[in-house]
Design a protein around this motif. Structure first.
Motif, PDB file in Angstrom:
ATOM      1  N   ALA A 185       0.835  -1.213   0.000  1.00  0.00           N
ATOM      2  CA  ALA A 185       0.000   0.000   0.000  1.00  0.00           C
ATOM      3  C   ALA A 185       0.865   1.257   0.000  1.00  0.00           C
ATOM      4  CB  ALA A 185      -0.934  -0.014   1.207  1.00  0.00           C
ATOM      5  N   HIS A 186       1.961   1.221   0.767  1.00  0.00           N
ATOM      6  CA  HIS A 186       2.847   2.382   0.831  1.00  0.00           C
ATOM      7  C   HIS A 186       3.482   2.662  -0.522  1.00  0.00           C
ATOM      8  CE1 HIS A 186       6.783   4.358   1.876  1.00  0.00           C
ATOM      9  NE2 HIS A 186       5.907   5.183   2.442  1.00  0.00           N
ATOM     10  N   GLN A 187       3.939   1.623  -1.228  1.00  0.00           N
ATOM     11  CA  GLN A 187       4.535   1.809  -2.553  1.00  0.00           C
ATOM     12  C   GLN A 187       3.511   2.364  -3.544  1.00  0.00           C
ATOM     13  OE1 GLN A 187       7.727   1.557  -3.286  1.00  0.00           O
ATOM     14  NE2 GLN A 187       8.160   0.974  -1.156  1.00  0.00           N
ATOM     15  N   ALA A 188       2.282   1.858  -3.473  1.00  0.00           N
ATOM     16  CA  ALA A 188       1.240   2.367  -4.375  1.00  0.00           C
ATOM     17  C   ALA A 188       0.943   3.840  -4.111  1.00  0.00           C
ATOM     18  CB  ALA A 188      -0.026   1.524  -4.214  1.00  0.00           C
ATOM     19  N   LEU A 189       0.903   4.220  -2.826  1.00  0.00           N
ATOM     20  CA  LEU A 189       0.639   5.627  -2.489  1.00  0.00           C
ATOM     21  C   LEU A 189       1.797   6.526  -2.916  1.00  0.00           C
ATOM     22  CD1 LEU A 189      -0.959   5.148   1.043  1.00  0.00           C
ATOM     23  CD2 LEU A 189      -2.130   5.850  -1.055  1.00  0.00           C
ATOM     24  N   ARG A 206       1.514   7.283  -6.555  1.00  0.00           N
ATOM     25  CA  ARG A 206       0.461   8.276  -6.812  1.00  0.00           C
ATOM     26  C   ARG A 206       0.755   9.613  -6.174  1.00  0.00           C
ATOM     27  NH1 ARG A 206      -4.585   5.228  -4.526  1.00  0.00           N
ATOM     28  NH2 ARG A 206      -5.448   7.345  -4.732  1.00  0.00           N
ATOM     29  N   ASP A 207       1.899   9.705  -5.481  1.00  0.00           N
ATOM     30  CA  ASP A 207       2.281  10.931  -4.774  1.00  0.00           C
ATOM     31  C   ASP A 207       1.177  11.373  -3.814  1.00  0.00           C
ATOM     32  OD1 ASP A 207       4.001  12.965  -4.073  1.00  0.00           O
ATOM     33  OD2 ASP A 207       3.303  14.330  -5.645  1.00  0.00           O
ATOM     34  N   SER A 208       0.630  10.398  -3.082  1.00  0.00           N
ATOM     35  CA  SER A 208      -0.470  10.665  -2.164  1.00  0.00           C
ATOM     36  C   SER A 208       0.054  11.159  -0.817  1.00  0.00           C
ATOM     37  CB  SER A 208      -1.304   9.400  -1.949  1.00  0.00           C
ATOM     38  OG  SER A 208      -2.279   9.589  -0.955  1.00  0.00           O
ATOM     39  N   ALA A 209      -0.714  12.038  -0.181  1.00  0.00           N
ATOM     40  CA  ALA A 209      -0.343  12.551   1.138  1.00  0.00           C
ATOM     41  C   ALA A 209      -0.494  11.489   2.221  1.00  0.00           C
ATOM     42  CB  ALA A 209      -1.208  13.763   1.479  1.00  0.00           C
ATOM     43  N   LEU A 210      -1.192  10.383   1.916  1.00  0.00           N
ATOM     44  CA  LEU A 210      -1.390   9.319   2.906  1.00  0.00           C
ATOM     45  C   LEU A 210      -0.206   8.357   2.991  1.00  0.00           C
ATOM     46  CD1 LEU A 210      -5.123   8.428   2.166  1.00  0.00           C
ATOM     47  CD2 LEU A 210      -4.229   9.822   4.039  1.00  0.00           C
ATOM     48  N   ALA A 211       0.800   8.548   2.157  1.00  0.00           N
ATOM     49  CA  ALA A 211       1.950   7.643   2.178  1.00  0.00           C
ATOM     50  C   ALA A 211       2.682   7.706   3.515  1.00  0.00           C
ATOM     51  CB  ALA A 211       2.902   7.972   1.027  1.00  0.00           C
TER      52      ALA A 211
END
Length: 466
Positions: free
Chosen positions: A30-34, A37-42
């Motif tokens: 999940a962390h790699q996927a975030l 996507r350059d997500s703030a939830l990473a």
């Protein structure tokens, strides 16, 4: 001997042994996927994977599987670390979900940084109090009571100062301006370069003006940058009473439309305001262009009014003196193959005038109505290249001329601008046509010049395509 399966710690140990690796694997993916996507939830997910989950598993093993009392110091230390991990997760999630992903222009994106710091401080204080209370059994009620009484005393003592700070913070929260917005205040005018919890900094003409936010909250000011694409300046000018208002307004509009600072697609307007005064409204992209647009407009208008025979500031043009006309005829004689009679005849068909720096002499698509010969100064002739950028074609100095197609009535494809103040002699098209009729060699020279300039234009444009 009792079976291991029936031991109370067995299922806790098996659950941790199987669940922890599986949960770490899922969180890693999940962390790699975030991250992709350059997500703030990473970052919150990374905190759970790296700190929260291992500490929670360790605490379960100690208390449930190891049957160690929660009052043991070692268990309390692990519980404290777990509490701090939860606190970090709450802070990170609070920032990521509410503010890092905030849509542009929303209240979350306008939230001042100091409000975020205060909210973080409150969360940390509450989190530490809960850890001290539930893990270590500390009595934090008295501490909060003392802090509350102290806050009341300080608030009453510093109510004026605190009131100013609160007023400033309200200005920050509302955010009636952004960085680089131009604001006009009673204290000064300029672009906003910094905003903090205490003051707003604007770049004024003489330096940086620091205005307390409480002053802005209590006074009115104008944001010149809002609404966007609606900023304009008004320039006042004075002409002579004998100048026709329609001619003056037409000239004012033409000069304003040629300004490089004018907002693309926006129309200028001019109108008489009485007492021989006129007001010209010029739309601009930004207030930063105010000074350049105003000064360029007034400078170009000075030259344009004299070329049109109008009396800006009630003053007539006195440039075309007999001596200057004689000098111009002397310079034109070898270019146009003039004899004494031709020079005398040309005197009534020539006009001397001037152009200011960067002013337009010729625009693409125009059909010249006279031959323009450079007396003094310099003219840059350019065309639009394949990339859309202007390409220099040739430079005209004293003795050079343009507008040769006035005889063929062909529109020009190049732009001509004055590099410096440039004086020119304009030869009437009808006289030039009669002159080349009498002088075939002059017609051949002008035709050859037209062909050479076409070849030069093609070579210049081909150089940009290579």
């Amino acid at each position: 001997m009792t079976s291991v399966v029936h031991e109370p710690w067995f299922f806790w140990a098996v659950g941790v042994g199987l669940g922890l690796p599986l949960a770490l694997l899922i969180l890693t993916e999940a962390h790699q996927a975030l991250l992709r996507r350059d997500s703030a939830l990473a970052r919150p997910v990374a905190l759970i994977r790296t700190y929260l989950l291992p500490l929670a598993a360790l605490l379960v093993l100690l208390v449930k599987a190891g049957d160690i009392s929660p009052d043991v110091t070692g268990v309390r230390i692990v519980a404290t670390l777990l509490g701090f991990a939860v606190l970090l997760l709450v802070l990170s999630g609070f920032n990521a979900t509410l503010f890092q992903s905030a849509p542009a222009g929303s209240w979350r994106s306008r939230m001042p940084a100091i409000f975020l710091e205060v909210a973080r401080f409150v969360l940390i204080a509450v989190g530490v109090a809960l850890i001290l209370s539930y893990v270590w059994g500390a009595n934090v009620g008295g501490l909060f009571t003392a802090l509350g009484i102290t806050s009341i005393v300080l608030g009453l003592t510093l109510q004026n100062s605190v009131g100013q700070i609160i007023s400033g913070l309200l200005v920050l929260f509302e955010q009636p301006f952004q960085l680089d917005d131009w604001i006009d205040t009673p204290s000064g005018r300029g672009p906003v370069i910094e905003v903090n919890w205490r003051a707003t900094h604007i770049r004024a003409g003489t330096g940086v003006l620091v205005i307390p936010n409480s002053v802005l909250a209590a006074a009115s000011f104008t944001n010149l940058s809002k609404p966007p694409a609606e900023h304009s300046i008004a320039v006042s000018t004075v002409f002579a009473l004998s100048d026709a208002p329609d001619r003056v307004c037409l000239l004012l509009n033409r000069v304003a439309e040629a300004l490089p600072q004018r907002r693309a697609g926006a129309a200028v307007s001019s109108a008489p305001t009485g007492a021989n005064e006129y007001s010209t409204s010029i739309p601009l992209d930004t207030p930063a262009d105010n000074w350049a647009a105003r000064t360029t407009f007034l400078r170009w208008l000075w030259y344009a009014a004299r070329r049109e025979g109008l009396h800006l500031d009630r003053i007539a043009d006195d440039y075309a003196t007999p001596d200057r006309i004689e000098q111009a005829l002397t310079m034109l004689a070898p270019i146009l193959r003039l004899n004494a009679d031709d020079r005398h005849e040309l005197r009534s068909h020539i006009r001397l005038t001037r152009y200011g720096t960067d002013e337009l002499l010729q625009a693409p698509g125009q059909v010249p109505d006279h031959l323009t010969c450079v007396l003094t100064g310099q003219v840059q002739v350019s065309a639009i290249g394949a990339t859309g950028a202007p390409v220099a074609v040739r430079t005209l100095t004293t003795g050079g001329y343009l507008g040769e197609t006035t005889l063929t009535r062909e529109p020009v494809s190049t732009t001509a601008r004055a590099v410096v103040e440039t004086a020119v002699a304009e030869v009437d098209r009808h006289y030039l046509a009669a002159l080349v009729h009498r002088k075939p060699l002059l017609l051949q020279e002008i035709s050859r010049t037209i062909e050479e300039q076409r070849d030069g234009l093609q070579r210049a444009l081909a150089g940009t395509e290579a």
